[in-house]
Motif scaffolding. Structure first.
Motif, PDB file in Angstrom:
ATOM      1  N   LYS A 172     -13.994  72.445 109.867  1.00  0.00           N
ATOM      2  CA  LYS A 172     -14.938  72.264 108.777  1.00  0.00           C
ATOM      3  C   LYS A 172     -16.340  72.491 109.320  1.00  0.00           C
ATOM      4  O   LYS A 172     -16.617  72.246 110.479  1.00  0.00           O
ATOM      5  N   LEU A 173     -17.230  72.940 108.459  1.00  0.00           N
ATOM      6  CA  LEU A 173     -18.615  73.140 108.867  1.00  0.00           C
ATOM      7  C   LEU A 173     -19.379  71.831 108.767  1.00  0.00           C
ATOM      8  O   LEU A 173     -20.215  71.521 109.586  1.00  0.00           O
ATOM      9  N   VAL A 174     -19.095  71.096 107.705  1.00  0.00           N
ATOM     10  CA  VAL A 174     -19.754  69.826 107.450  1.00  0.00           C
ATOM     11  C   VAL A 174     -18.655  68.817 107.146  1.00  0.00           C
ATOM     12  O   VAL A 174     -17.540  69.207 106.813  1.00  0.00           O
ATOM     13  N   PRO A 175     -18.975  67.499 107.264  1.00  0.00           N
ATOM     14  CA  PRO A 175     -17.899  66.507 107.158  1.00  0.00           C
ATOM     15  C   PRO A 175     -17.045  66.617 105.908  1.00  0.00           C
ATOM     16  O   PRO A 175     -15.830  66.501 105.978  1.00  0.00           O
ATOM     17  N   ARG A 176     -17.673  66.836 104.743  1.00  0.00           N
ATOM     18  CA  ARG A 176     -16.845  66.781 103.545  1.00  0.00           C
ATOM     19  C   ARG A 176     -16.342  68.150 103.153  1.00  0.00           C
ATOM     20  O   ARG A 176     -17.082  69.127 103.175  1.00  0.00           O
ATOM     21  N   ILE A 177     -15.085  68.224 102.788  1.00  0.00           N
ATOM     22  CA  ILE A 177     -14.427  69.474 102.502  1.00  0.00           C
ATOM     23  C   ILE A 177     -15.121  70.170 101.331  1.00  0.00           C
ATOM     24  O   ILE A 177     -15.270  71.384 101.312  1.00  0.00           O
ATOM     25  N   ARG A 178     -15.567  69.389 100.399  1.00  0.00           N
ATOM     26  CA  ARG A 178     -16.204  69.945  99.217  1.00  0.00           C
ATOM     27  C   ARG A 178     -17.501  70.655  99.615  1.00  0.00           C
ATOM     28  O   ARG A 178     -17.804  71.750  99.162  1.00  0.00           O
ATOM     29  N   ASP A 179     -18.264  70.005 100.494  1.00  0.00           N
ATOM     30  CA  ASP A 179     -19.512  70.613 100.940  1.00  0.00           C
ATOM     31  C   ASP A 179     -19.235  71.852 101.784  1.00  0.00           C
ATOM     32  O   ASP A 179     -19.955  72.841 101.706  1.00  0.00           O
ATOM     33  N   THR A 180     -18.176  71.780 102.607  1.00  0.00           N
ATOM     34  CA  THR A 180     -17.806  72.939 103.417  1.00  0.00           C
ATOM     35  C   THR A 180     -17.519  74.127 102.503  1.00  0.00           C
ATOM     36  O   THR A 180     -18.028  75.226 102.708  1.00  0.00           O
ATOM     37  N   ALA A 181     -16.703  73.876 101.472  1.00  0.00           N
ATOM     38  CA  ALA A 181     -16.344  74.944 100.547  1.00  0.00           C
ATOM     39  C   ALA A 181     -17.588  75.491  99.851  1.00  0.00           C
ATOM     40  O   ALA A 181     -17.730  76.695  99.667  1.00  0.00           O
ATOM     41  N   LYS A 182     -18.500  74.591  99.511  1.00  0.00           N
ATOM     42  CA  LYS A 182     -19.725  75.016  98.846  1.00  0.00           C
ATOM     43  C   LYS A 182     -20.553  75.904  99.759  1.00  0.00           C
ATOM     44  O   LYS A 182     -21.030  76.960  99.348  1.00  0.00           O
ATOM     45  N   VAL A 183     -20.742  75.450 101.008  1.00  0.00           N
ATOM     46  CA  VAL A 183     -21.537  76.219 101.968  1.00  0.00           C
ATOM     47  C   VAL A 183     -20.949  77.615 102.110  1.00  0.00           C
ATOM     48  O   VAL A 183     -21.665  78.620 102.051  1.00  0.00           O
ATOM     49  N   LEU A 184     -19.613  77.691 102.255  1.00  0.00           N
ATOM     50  CA  LEU A 184     -18.967  78.988 102.411  1.00  0.00           C
ATOM     51  C   LEU A 184     -19.267  79.878 101.214  1.00  0.00           C
ATOM     52  O   LEU A 184     -19.636  81.042 101.366  1.00  0.00           O
ATOM     53  N   TYR A 185     -19.110  79.327 100.005  1.00  0.00           N
ATOM     54  CA  TYR A 185     -19.309  80.150  98.818  1.00  0.00           C
ATOM     55  C   TYR A 185     -20.773  80.552  98.637  1.00  0.00           C
ATOM     56  O   TYR A 185     -21.061  81.639  98.143  1.00  0.00           O
ATOM     57  N   ILE A 186     -21.692  79.683  99.043  1.00  0.00           N
ATOM     58  CA  ILE A 186     -23.107  80.030  98.896  1.00  0.00           C
ATOM     59  C   ILE A 186     -23.450  81.200  99.831  1.00  0.00           C
ATOM     60  O   ILE A 186     -24.064  82.187  99.420  1.00  0.00           O
ATOM     61  N   ILE A 187     -23.002  81.120 101.096  1.00  0.00           N
ATOM     62  CA  ILE A 187     -23.257  82.213 102.040  1.00  0.00           C
ATOM     63  C   ILE A 187     -22.656  83.507 101.486  1.00  0.00           C
ATOM     64  O   ILE A 187     -23.285  84.572 101.479  1.00  0.00           O
ATOM     65  N   TYR A 188     -21.422  83.376 101.007  1.00  0.00           N
ATOM     66  CA  TYR A 188     -20.660  84.518 100.493  1.00  0.00           C
ATOM     67  C   TYR A 188     -21.399  85.167  99.314  1.00  0.00           C
ATOM     68  O   TYR A 188     -21.634  86.384  99.293  1.00  0.00           O
ATOM     69  N   ALA A 189     -21.821  84.339  98.364  1.00  0.00           N
ATOM     70  CA  ALA A 189     -22.478  84.868  97.170  1.00  0.00           C
ATOM     71  C   ALA A 189     -23.827  85.485  97.525  1.00  0.00           C
ATOM     72  O   ALA A 189     -24.187  86.552  97.021  1.00  0.00           O
ATOM     73  N   ALA A 190     -24.548  84.836  98.442  1.00  0.00           N
ATOM     74  CA  ALA A 190     -25.865  85.342  98.819  1.00  0.00           C
ATOM     75  C   ALA A 190     -25.736  86.717  99.468  1.00  0.00           C
ATOM     76  O   ALA A 190     -26.473  87.652  99.142  1.00  0.00           O
ATOM     77  N   MET A 191     -24.771  86.862 100.386  1.00  0.00           N
ATOM     78  CA  MET A 191     -24.598  88.147 101.061  1.00  0.00           C
ATOM     79  C   MET A 191     -24.197  89.234 100.064  1.00  0.00           C
ATOM     80  O   MET A 191     -24.655  90.375 100.148  1.00  0.00           O
ATOM     81  N   THR A 192     -23.335  88.859  99.109  1.00  0.00           N
ATOM     82  CA  THR A 192     -22.931  89.829  98.093  1.00  0.00           C
ATOM     83  C   THR A 192     -24.143  90.287  97.286  1.00  0.00           C
ATOM     84  O   THR A 192     -24.317  91.480  97.032  1.00  0.00           O
ATOM     85  N   ALA A 193     -24.989  89.318  96.925  1.00  0.00           N
ATOM     86  CA  ALA A 193     -26.166  89.645  96.116  1.00  0.00           C
ATOM     87  C   ALA A 193     -27.088  90.599  96.874  1.00  0.00           C
ATOM     88  O   ALA A 193     -27.607  91.564  96.300  1.00  0.00           O
ATOM     89  N   VAL A 194     -27.264  90.344  98.186  1.00  0.00           N
ATOM     90  CA  VAL A 194     -28.122  91.226  98.987  1.00  0.00           C
ATOM     91  C   VAL A 194     -27.580  92.651  98.955  1.00  0.00           C
ATOM     92  O   VAL A 194     -28.324  93.620  98.773  1.00  0.00           O
ATOM     93  N   GLN A 195     -26.254  92.762  99.071  1.00  0.00           N
ATOM     94  CA  GLN A 195     -25.675  94.106  99.065  1.00  0.00           C
ATOM     95  C   GLN A 195     -25.888  94.803  97.718  1.00  0.00           C
ATOM     96  O   GLN A 195     -26.207  95.990  97.675  1.00  0.00           O
ATOM     97  N   VAL A 196     -25.730  94.052  96.632  1.00  0.00           N
ATOM     98  CA  VAL A 196     -25.941  94.637  95.300  1.00  0.00           C
ATOM     99  C   VAL A 196     -27.348  95.215  95.217  1.00  0.00           C
ATOM    100  O   VAL A 196     -27.551  96.356  94.796  1.00  0.00           O
ATOM    101  N   VAL A 197     -28.328  94.421  95.680  1.00  0.00           N
ATOM    102  CA  VAL A 197     -29.720  94.872  95.613  1.00  0.00           C
ATOM    103  C   VAL A 197     -29.903  96.137  96.451  1.00  0.00           C
ATOM    104  O   VAL A 197     -30.498  97.125  95.993  1.00  0.00           O
ATOM    105  N   LEU A 198     -29.366  96.135  97.684  1.00  0.00           N
ATOM    106  CA  LEU A 198     -29.534  97.298  98.555  1.00  0.00           C
ATOM    107  C   LEU A 198     -28.904  98.548  97.939  1.00  0.00           C
ATOM    108  O   LEU A 198     -29.456  99.643  98.042  1.00  0.00           O
ATOM    109  N   LEU A 199     -27.739  98.374  97.295  1.00  0.00           N
ATOM    110  CA  LEU A 199     -27.095  99.527  96.674  1.00  0.00           C
ATOM    111  C   LEU A 199     -27.899 100.027  95.477  1.00  0.00           C
ATOM    112  O   LEU A 199     -28.020 101.231  95.251  1.00  0.00           O
ATOM    113  N   LEU A 200     -28.486  99.079  94.734  1.00  0.00           N
ATOM    114  CA  LEU A 200     -29.323  99.461  93.595  1.00  0.00           C
ATOM    115  C   LEU A 200     -30.517 100.278  94.076  1.00  0.00           C
ATOM    116  O   LEU A 200     -30.872 101.297  93.500  1.00  0.00           O
TER     117      LEU A 200
END
Lengths: 483, 452
Positions: A172-200
């Protein structure tokens, strides 16, 4: 077996899927595709009602789940996701046979990217969006998504995470599984968004940018053109190649960088092995391909793109690598086995397993030379438990057996050995394109319905790293009494 | 809130389980990989495998960001060092488990100061104190004090022929002139916060709060409790037994300790010469009869084996010993023991767990009206909390009967200055007061949580 908890969670998953289908539904509405919108509307409504019914019938106070319940929940959820996700394709008429639609959806969720479509360009926008969106959701994991956004999960939900997140050790990245899952999804979504912008910025349309970014982030590889990314600009191809490589890196490292611990991230063995294998492959292929393309820069671009696509198990392509010389194809086939880093969205055996296996072999050789020598296996600066080392070895054996079994079963098809073997490897490792008749510019359309369903299950086995599905299909898991 | 626990043994695990269910971010540190993997399977925690006094391990657990650092390994010195390092590395509050009786009150105070510990806990001493409190009111299931003894909370099981049987709480208050409140009732396994119209029945387990003098008056008048304890038989010469025996001897109660190991018997009698120490197997009924179990006022079974404690307690109960106390350190056995009719069950883990949980809740709300004492009764389904009222509490000066409280909440006592008040509808809360609140089914962390 906590049946109520298992089926209740599956009910929740269906509800989530219904919500996720709103994305293609809205896309279809924007593009004024009435038939597609109705197909998604019907599926959303049906899935929602059925899931409410399931959750109502399976409400329970006993939320305790054990490892086997976790495995069963994850396996069942993934099968149901694919089965329900296939419905809009059939209802809208974009894909006529259910077996084909099931193959396509399983291929989407497992981020394989193998397609049975002969003519992708005739698909509706709604269906294209749904195909690529399944990559994005399946890449990080559906249950991880559920954990991130549904409060009050049971204490032992680590069993679910462990079954869904690939790799030999799940931390786990952080103690609570819920927060870990959140952190993962936030990083994931942010990176995806950056790619969308670069492709645009590179002059792509919004739809193309989003669809390609979703496919890259999940390391999926569904294209929206018959020749994948071959028709796009060099800039688009470079951006996609670099982002594919980035999504093949362990997400924990991004978290460490965010936490200003870049030093420990840079020290990662996993990362350097990944870069090393990728780099060597690119050099070998570039050398092997010299003279095939007019300029060196084009040769390098194709080599980088194809290596990035295969090592991260994405499956986009810029050229028909089926036509490459045998040596380059051999390098790609080997990369198919290795895959990306654990903790990323990539499939395959995973870099960390390869390193651990290699270290085990070195130790075994040393021990044969001097039988009394004692040594432990270190990985990422920590001593590995004996159990982990043996689990990796067992996983490797099982992995090889499974690929061979898939290969044997689909060999009934009237294709040559190269096609069938590479298809088995490609599907099991969630890559997508293979060699021969199933190459990057071809499709799986000519396989029989039986083989398609079988390959769809092979993809699910590969995505969930075998054990969850194996346990799900083992009758002893479901036996009511201890035997 | 971020909390780090070092040492994930029985006590550590209980603390972790409590804190996780309270919604804290908990990191466990232990050197045994097997313990770690079991813990991460069971609870939603992150674990670091390694030595708790290794700076690298502490850094990996992000000790600089933690608000509370608790070290509860088996070694006092290890705990002190670990807490000291954690404090130096940026942990805001540190609690060490220090239990060796040789660290007496004076040296402990000095060490706590020098090591900058926020607190030290001695589970054995806490456990002994709890047992002693129960023995003070023979027949009680449990007892807790609030605000330095201004209030006492007594948990008691009504006998079928109890004078309370069939009376409503409103009648009860009229009938007995003593000022008290029945704050919680457990009937058929369900705990409720009763109101005035609630009718008590024999067999109910009730929680009563009153001031100590009123409480003894009430107990005298109603005959709820038996005669005063004069002699206690203790099974097992553990550290807890030592602390308990010391307290009992100081209170003039005669103590007989039965222990199988001669070495420990000798050590015990060296430390506490006025205790009768018997070397023998406490599991033998013969021996217990010979040593006069029939004439003992109380029997405390606290050997290291929970199963043995349960069975011998059953034996003692069958010989009509007025109060029987059983120490059980395995939580899954507690409900079994209760089914077998044992009422007074003490678990060190639970006591420490409650203490740390209360501490964490108080830390969480260092501003505002925060929790001072937390006590769980009726097997944890009811909580009794003591809050100190700060000036920012919005509902001061409103008569209690006009306050819109949430369901299952009861204000059981107000302490103004040095005077305890058992509140009626016309009483008000003022800033600076301490308020004792009972709640079931909800977790309170600040006083304003009680409002609807």
């Amino acid at each position: 077996m906590n049946y109520k908890m298992v089926f209740g969670t599956v009910g929740t998953i269906m509800r989530i899927e219904a919500l996720l289908m709103l994305v293609p539904l809205i896309t279809a509405l924007i593009y004024r595709e009435a038939g597609t919108a109705v197909a998604f509307g019907i599926t959303v409504a049906a899935a929602f009602i059925f899931s409410l019914l399931l959750s109502y019938l399976c409400r329970t106070k006993n939320q305790t789940i054990y490892a086997k319940d976790g495995f069963a929940i994850v396996s069942l959820a993934w099968i149901i996701l694919s089965a329900v996700g296939a419905l809009p394709f059939v209802i809208s008429g974009d894909i006529t046979s259910y077996a084909d639609a099931f193959f396509e959806t399983a291929s989407g969720f497992t981020t394989t990217g193998a397609s049975i479509l002969r003519d992708v360009e005739s698909m509706s926008y709604g269906c294209l969006m749904w195909r690529s969106f399944t990559h994005w959701v399946g890449g990080m994991g559906v249950l991880v998504f559920v954990m991130a956004f549904i409060p009050n999960l049971a204490d032992r939900s680590i069993h679910i995470m462990r079954a869904e997140v690939p790799g030999p050790v799940v931390g786990k990245l952080v103690p609570r599984i819920r927060d870990t899952a959140k952190v993962l999804y936030i990083i994931y979504a942010a990176m995806t968004a950056v790619q969308v912008v670069l492709l645009l910025v590179g002059g792509n349309t919004l739809f193309d940018s989003i669809v390609h970014s979703l496919g890259t982030a999940g390391t999926g590889g569904f294209g929206i053109k018959g020749d994948s990314l071959a028709g796009y600009s060099a800039y688009t191809q470079w951006v996609t190649a670099i982002f594919m490589l980035m999504f093949g890196i362990n997400f924990n490292l991004y978290y460490l960088i965010l936490m200003r611990k870049a030093k420990s991230a840079v020290r990662s063995t996993d990362l350097w092995t990944y870069i090393g294998i990728g780099g060597v492959s690119i050099i070998l292929i570039t050398a092997n391909l010299r003279g095939l393309y007019p300029t060196l820069s084009e040769t390098v671009r194709h080599a980088v793109f194809q290596v990035a696509s295969i090592i991260t198990t994405t499956g986009y392509s810029t050229v028909d690598f089926n036509l490459w010389p045998g040596f380059s194809k051999a390098v790609l086939l080997i990369l198919m086995f290795i895959g990306g880093c654990a903790g990323s969205t990539a499939g395959g055996l995973k870099i960390s397993r390869v390193v651990i296996l290699f270290k085990t072999i070195v130790r075994e050789v040393k021990q044969t030379i001097s039988p009394r020598s004692v040594s432990v296996i270190n990985y990422e600066g920590k001593e590995l438990e004996k159990r982990t080392v043996s689990a990796v070895a067992v996983y490797f054996a099982l992995y090889i057996f499974c690929i061979l079994a898939v290969f044997l079963v689909i060999s009934f098809e009237p294709f040559d050995l190269e096609t069938n073997f590479s298809v088995a490897v490609s599907c099991f490792n969630n890559i997508g394109p293979a060699f021969g008749a199933a190459g990057p510019m071809a499709s799986y359309a000519d396989y029989s319905a039986f083989s398609k369903v079988f390959l769809a299950f092979a993809m699910l086995f590969g995505r969930l790293e075998i054990f969850p599905m194996l346990i799900f299909f083992n009758p002893r898991t479901w036996a009511s009494s201890q035997r | 809130m971020k909390i780090i626990i070092v040492g994930c043994g029985k006590i550590g695990t209980t603390i972790i389980a409590n804190l996780v269910s309270e919604g804290h971010d908990v990191v466990g540190i232990d050197s045994d990989p097997a313990v770690i993997s079991n813990l991460t399977d069971l609870y939603d925690v992150m674990c670091v495998c390694g030595n708790g006094v290794d700076c690298d391990v502490l850094a990996e657990a992000d000790v600089d960001k933690c608000e509370l650092f608790v070290s509860v390994t088996g070694s006092d010195e290890f705990n002190m060092l670990s807490c000291y390092l954690a404090g130096k590395m940026g942990a805001k509050n540190t609690i060490a488990r220090i239990r060796n009786p040789e660290y007496n009150d004076k040296s402990l105070g000095f060490m706590r100061n020098e090591l900058e510990l926020s607190d030290s806990i001695n589970p054995e001493q806490l456990c002994a104190r709890e047992i002693y409190n129960i023995l003070k009111f023979p027949g009680a299931v449990g007892i807790e004090t609030f605000s330095a003894r201004k209030f006492e909370l007594l948990e008691i099981r009504l006998k079928p022929d109890s004078p309370f049987d069939g009376t409503s709480l409103a009648e009860l208050r009229r009938k007995f002139q003593a000022k008290f409140l029945v704050c919680a009732v457990e009937r058929d396994g369900v705990a409720i916060i009763p109101d005035g119209s609630f009718v008590l029945r024999g067999g109910d387990r009730i929680g009563i709060t009153a001031t100590p003098s009123e409480l003894s008056k009430l107990l005298r008048e109603t005959g709820l409790l038996q005669k005063k304890t004069r002699s206690v038989m203790i099974l097992g010469a553990s550290t807890t037994a030592f602390y308990l025996a010391k307290r009992l001897i100081d209170a003039g109660i005669s103590v007989k300790v039965i222990e199988i190991s001669r070495e420990r018997c000798e050590e015990f009698s060296r430390k506490l010469p006025s205790v009768t120490v018997i070397c023998g197997d406490g599991a033998s009924a013969e021996l217990l009869m010979e040593e006069g179990i029939d004439s003992a006022d109380a029997f405390v079974s606290m050997t290291g084996l929970a199963e043995q404690n349960i069975l011998i307690s059953c034996l003692a109960a069958s010989r009509n010993v007025p109060s029987v106390i059983t120490k059980i350190n395995r939580s899954e056995l507690i409900s079994m023991a209760e089914k077998m009719g044992l009422e007074s069950i003490i678990s060190t883990k639970k006591i420490v767990g409650d203490l740390i949980t209360g501490y964490a809740r108080a830390l969480q709300n260092s501003i505002g009206s925060s929790v001072e004492t937390l006590y769980k009764l009726m097997d944890g389904s009811v909580e009794a909390l003591e809050f100190s009222v700060q000036s920012d509490f919005e509902y001061t000066n409103i008569p209690l009967k006009d306050m819109k409280l949430r369901k299952n909440i009861l204000i059981a006592g107000i302490i103004r200055g040095n005077t305890p008040i058992i509140p009626a509808g016309s009483d008000i809360i003022l800033p600076g007061d301490k308020v004792v609140v009972f709640a079931s089914g909800t977790r309170l962390s600040v006083l304003s949580d009680i409002m609807a």
